[in-house]
Design a protein around this motif. Structure first.
Motif, PDB file in Angstrom:
ATOM      1  N   VAL A  78       7.624  10.862  -4.083  1.00  0.00           N
ATOM      2  CA  VAL A  78       6.137  10.833  -5.087  1.00  0.00           C
ATOM      3  C   VAL A  78       6.885   9.974  -6.059  1.00  0.00           C
ATOM      4  CG1 VAL A  78       5.589  12.516  -7.286  1.00  0.00           C
ATOM      5  CG2 VAL A  78       6.946  13.800  -4.985  1.00  0.00           C
ATOM      6  N   TRP A  79       7.622   9.301  -6.632  1.00  0.00           N
ATOM      7  CA  TRP A  79       7.402   7.991  -7.596  1.00  0.00           C
ATOM      8  C   TRP A  79       6.988   7.186  -6.963  1.00  0.00           C
ATOM      9  CZ3 TRP A  79       6.741   6.788 -12.635  1.00  0.00           C
ATOM     10  CH2 TRP A  79       6.563   5.174 -12.633  1.00  0.00           C
ATOM     11  N   TYR A  80       7.272   6.324  -5.325  1.00  0.00           N
ATOM     12  CA  TYR A  80       6.666   4.840  -4.871  1.00  0.00           C
ATOM     13  C   TYR A  80       4.907   5.528  -4.885  1.00  0.00           C
ATOM     14  CZ  TYR A  80       6.016   0.929  -2.724  1.00  0.00           C
ATOM     15  OH  TYR A  80       5.425  -0.415  -1.925  1.00  0.00           O
ATOM     16  N   ARG A  81       4.734   6.786  -3.820  1.00  0.00           N
ATOM     17  CA  ARG A  81       3.418   6.864  -3.075  1.00  0.00           C
ATOM     18  C   ARG A  81       2.369   6.900  -4.012  1.00  0.00           C
ATOM     19  NH1 ARG A  81       3.798   7.990   2.538  1.00  0.00           N
ATOM     20  NH2 ARG A  81       0.742   7.205   2.157  1.00  0.00           N
ATOM     21  N   PHE A  82       2.972   7.768  -5.335  1.00  0.00           N
ATOM     22  CA  PHE A  82       2.183   8.466  -6.023  1.00  0.00           C
ATOM     23  C   PHE A  82       2.037   7.062  -7.329  1.00  0.00           C
ATOM     24  CE2 PHE A  82       2.390  12.364  -4.567  1.00  0.00           C
ATOM     25  CZ  PHE A  82       0.745  12.446  -4.342  1.00  0.00           C
ATOM     26  N   PHE A  83       3.027   6.116  -8.105  1.00  0.00           N
ATOM     27  CA  PHE A  83       3.006   5.665  -8.682  1.00  0.00           C
ATOM     28  C   PHE A  83       2.528   4.238  -8.332  1.00  0.00           C
ATOM     29  CE2 PHE A  83       3.225   9.756 -10.535  1.00  0.00           C
ATOM     30  CZ  PHE A  83       2.422   9.500 -11.005  1.00  0.00           C
ATOM     31  N   GLU A  84       3.867   4.202  -7.991  1.00  0.00           N
ATOM     32  CA  GLU A  84       4.570   2.451  -8.281  1.00  0.00           C
ATOM     33  C   GLU A  84       4.333   1.412  -6.612  1.00  0.00           C
ATOM     34  OE1 GLU A  84       8.586   0.197  -7.352  1.00  0.00           O
ATOM     35  OE2 GLU A  84       8.956   2.532  -7.317  1.00  0.00           O
ATOM     36  N   VAL A  85       3.526   1.840  -5.306  1.00  0.00           N
ATOM     37  CA  VAL A  85       3.029   1.410  -5.294  1.00  0.00           C
ATOM     38  C   VAL A  85       1.662   0.438  -5.116  1.00  0.00           C
ATOM     39  CG1 VAL A  85       1.528   2.678  -3.917  1.00  0.00           C
ATOM     40  CG2 VAL A  85       2.422   0.986  -2.415  1.00  0.00           C
ATOM     41  N   PHE A  86       1.019   1.742  -6.024  1.00  0.00           N
ATOM     42  CA  PHE A  86      -0.324   0.866  -6.890  1.00  0.00           C
ATOM     43  C   PHE A  86      -0.370   0.384  -8.412  1.00  0.00           C
ATOM     44  CE2 PHE A  86      -0.784   5.567  -5.070  1.00  0.00           C
ATOM     45  CZ  PHE A  86      -1.747   5.251  -3.801  1.00  0.00           C
ATOM     46  N   THR A  87       0.821   0.175  -8.764  1.00  0.00           N
ATOM     47  CA  THR A  87       0.427  -0.286 -10.009  1.00  0.00           C
ATOM     48  C   THR A  87       2.350  -2.030  -9.447  1.00  0.00           C
ATOM     49  OG1 THR A  87       2.445   0.794 -10.866  1.00  0.00           O
ATOM     50  CG2 THR A  87       0.690   1.240 -11.114  1.00  0.00           C
ATOM     51  N   GLU A  88       2.731  -1.847  -8.315  1.00  0.00           N
ATOM     52  CA  GLU A  88       3.644  -3.173  -8.641  1.00  0.00           C
ATOM     53  C   GLU A  88       2.921  -4.261  -8.294  1.00  0.00           C
ATOM     54  OE1 GLU A  88       6.207  -2.483  -5.162  1.00  0.00           O
ATOM     55  OE2 GLU A  88       4.338  -2.000  -3.432  1.00  0.00           O
ATOM     56  N   LYS A  89       4.081  -5.902  -8.363  1.00  0.00           N
ATOM     57  CA  LYS A  89       2.651  -6.638  -8.515  1.00  0.00           C
ATOM     58  C   LYS A  89       1.688  -7.079  -8.974  1.00  0.00           C
ATOM     59  CE  LYS A  89       5.236  -7.113  -4.619  1.00  0.00           C
ATOM     60  NZ  LYS A  89       5.940  -7.893  -3.199  1.00  0.00           N
ATOM     61  N   GLY A  90       0.773  -6.456 -10.933  1.00  0.00           N
ATOM     62  CA  GLY A  90       0.047  -6.528 -10.599  1.00  0.00           C
ATOM     63  C   GLY A  90      -1.068  -5.738 -10.102  1.00  0.00           C
ATOM     64  N   LYS A  91      -0.805  -4.959  -9.686  1.00  0.00           N
ATOM     65  CA  LYS A  91      -2.388  -4.047  -8.699  1.00  0.00           C
ATOM     66  C   LYS A  91      -2.923  -3.167  -9.636  1.00  0.00           C
ATOM     67  CE  LYS A  91       0.581  -3.475  -4.609  1.00  0.00           C
ATOM     68  NZ  LYS A  91       1.195  -2.670  -3.492  1.00  0.00           N
ATOM     69  N   TRP A  92      -1.757  -3.249 -10.688  1.00  0.00           N
ATOM     70  CA  TRP A  92      -2.413  -1.584 -11.365  1.00  0.00           C
ATOM     71  C   TRP A  92      -3.666  -2.368 -12.142  1.00  0.00           C
ATOM     72  CZ3 TRP A  92      -3.332  -4.178 -16.876  1.00  0.00           C
ATOM     73  CH2 TRP A  92      -2.254  -5.186 -16.555  1.00  0.00           C
ATOM     74  N   LYS A  93      -4.242  -3.982 -11.883  1.00  0.00           N
ATOM     75  CA  LYS A  93      -5.748  -4.003 -12.415  1.00  0.00           C
ATOM     76  C   LYS A  93      -6.796  -3.134 -12.006  1.00  0.00           C
ATOM     77  CE  LYS A  93      -3.063  -8.705 -14.442  1.00  0.00           C
ATOM     78  NZ  LYS A  93      -3.169 -10.122 -13.902  1.00  0.00           N
ATOM     79  N   ARG A  94      -5.878  -3.135 -10.846  1.00  0.00           N
ATOM     80  CA  ARG A  94      -7.238  -3.065 -10.223  1.00  0.00           C
ATOM     81  C   ARG A  94      -7.547  -1.489  -9.975  1.00  0.00           C
ATOM     82  NH1 ARG A  94      -5.101  -4.193  -3.622  1.00  0.00           N
ATOM     83  NH2 ARG A  94      -4.134  -6.280  -4.311  1.00  0.00           N
ATOM     84  N   LEU A  95      -6.878  -0.797 -10.953  1.00  0.00           N
ATOM     85  CA  LEU A  95      -6.846   0.952 -11.078  1.00  0.00           C
ATOM     86  C   LEU A  95      -7.401   0.729 -12.651  1.00  0.00           C
ATOM     87  CD1 LEU A  95      -3.243   1.790 -10.736  1.00  0.00           C
ATOM     88  CD2 LEU A  95      -4.892   1.972  -9.480  1.00  0.00           C
ATOM     89  N   ILE A  96      -7.638  -0.468 -13.521  1.00  0.00           N
ATOM     90  CA  ILE A  96      -8.576  -0.252 -14.271  1.00  0.00           C
ATOM     91  C   ILE A  96      -9.791  -0.190 -14.387  1.00  0.00           C
ATOM     92  CG2 ILE A  96      -8.718  -1.216 -16.727  1.00  0.00           C
ATOM     93  CD1 ILE A  96      -5.538  -1.912 -16.732  1.00  0.00           C
ATOM     94  N   LYS A  97      -9.952  -1.329 -13.417  1.00  0.00           N
ATOM     95  CA  LYS A  97     -11.625  -1.854 -12.635  1.00  0.00           C
ATOM     96  C   LYS A  97     -11.787  -0.722 -12.323  1.00  0.00           C
ATOM     97  CE  LYS A  97     -10.668  -6.851 -12.344  1.00  0.00           C
ATOM     98  NZ  LYS A  97     -10.079  -7.198 -11.462  1.00  0.00           N
TER      99      LYS A  97
END
Length: 310
Positions: free
Chosen positions: A264-283
């Protein structure tokens, strides 16, 4: 005169008359000059093979599933130094094979390459799928697609006991013996010239009409899925999930990749935030909500299928 190593593009099909022409056309329109096209069909009853034979004389029939089809094409038929497997509903951007060969030739330690995938579609849920898919490029959720043929043979190709996670299984086997990376577009032309070339591409308008501007992407594969249909989407996911237990048993539930792919952790959170990808979520908060809703529905559907089968 420069000698170009052959690349074998293997396409597996079953009743794909709707999509196969554009896929084959995109291979023919590649900037790389030495490509063979191999179509391995699985008893189609439509015009799939008829259309394929207009583009290549290497058209075969093989079953029962795509793993066997791919292994046949990539190990028994392919003559290329490199093999690349595609689905009939995919469209290759014009420079993708050239850029893949360039990467492999300039780093002989590379065993295989990931290729960015862009989901086509104009509707909201297609946009959500396109948004989600880009987070997976080059991760354990992705799988290598452009491979040295000798490496593919060395690892034994696709595992015939699986349909769905067989690509994850292949990816794991290749990573155990060689280096992999995500292919990048070479910036060898000015931005203006690059855009002009894209506009001359014969599939440019087809891609643009389906919600994507090719000028915004470089060397990628466009996935020409039909406009999003939740029932069809869940049916496909459930079909592929039938082999999950086989895949998990093979590698063990404590394998680091398994823990990420099914955790759950990787598939729902980490894969979307690692290596600076969290910036896409904010946009794109609206797309984020749609993406998490889809992830939740797929998870519930998987758990329900497990209960029904127990």
């Amino acid at each position: 005169m420069k000698q170009y190593d052959k690349v074998s593009v293997i396409m597996t099909t079953k009743n794909e008359e709707k999509h196969i022409k554009n896929c084959l056309k995109s291979v023919k329109l590649q900037t790389y000059p030495n490509i063979e096209i191999i179509v391995v069909d699985n008893n189609s009853i439509d015009r799939t093979k008829e259309i394929a034979k207009k583009y290549t004389n290497l058209v075969f029939n093989k079953g029962p599933e795509r793993s066997a089809q791919r292994n046949f094409g990539m190990m028994e038929v392919a003559k290329g130094k490199y093999v690349m497997y595609v689905d009939a509903d995919m469209i290759l951007s014009p420079t993708i094979i050239e850029d893949c060969v360039y990467e492999m030739e300039n780093d002989r330690s590379l065993a295989a390459l990931y290729i960015p995938e862009i989901v086509l579609g104009t509707g909201f849920w297609s946009e959500v799928r396109r948004f989600e898919r880009r987070f997976y490029d080059g991760t354990v959720i992705d799988c290598v697609r452009f491979i040295r043929k000798n490496i593919f043979i060395k690892v034994g190709g696709f595992d015939l006991s699986m349909t769905g996670p067989e690509d994850w299984d292949l990816d794991k086997k290749i990573r155990q013996i060689g280096k992999v990376k995500l292919v990048k577009s070479r910036k060898v032309e000015s931005k203006k010239l690059r855009m002009e070339n894209f506009k001359k591409w014969k599939l440019y308008n087809f891609i643009k009409e389906r919600g994507v501007n090719p000028e915004n992407y470089g060397s990628v594969i466009y996935h020409n899925e039909n406009e999003f249909n939740l029932k069809r989407y869940l049916q496909k996911k459930a079909y592929y999930a039938r082999s999950f237990d086989t895949y998990i048993k093979k590698w063990g539930k404590n394998d680091p990749d398994i823990r990420k792919q099914f955790g759950v952790w990787y598939r729902f959170f980490e894969v979307f935030t690692e290596k600076g990808k969290w910036k896409r979520l904010i946009k794109d908060p609206i797309l984020v909500m749609g993406m998490y809703w889809l992830r939740f529905i797929v998870g519930v559907n998987y758990l329900m299928s497990k209960v029904r089968s127990s």
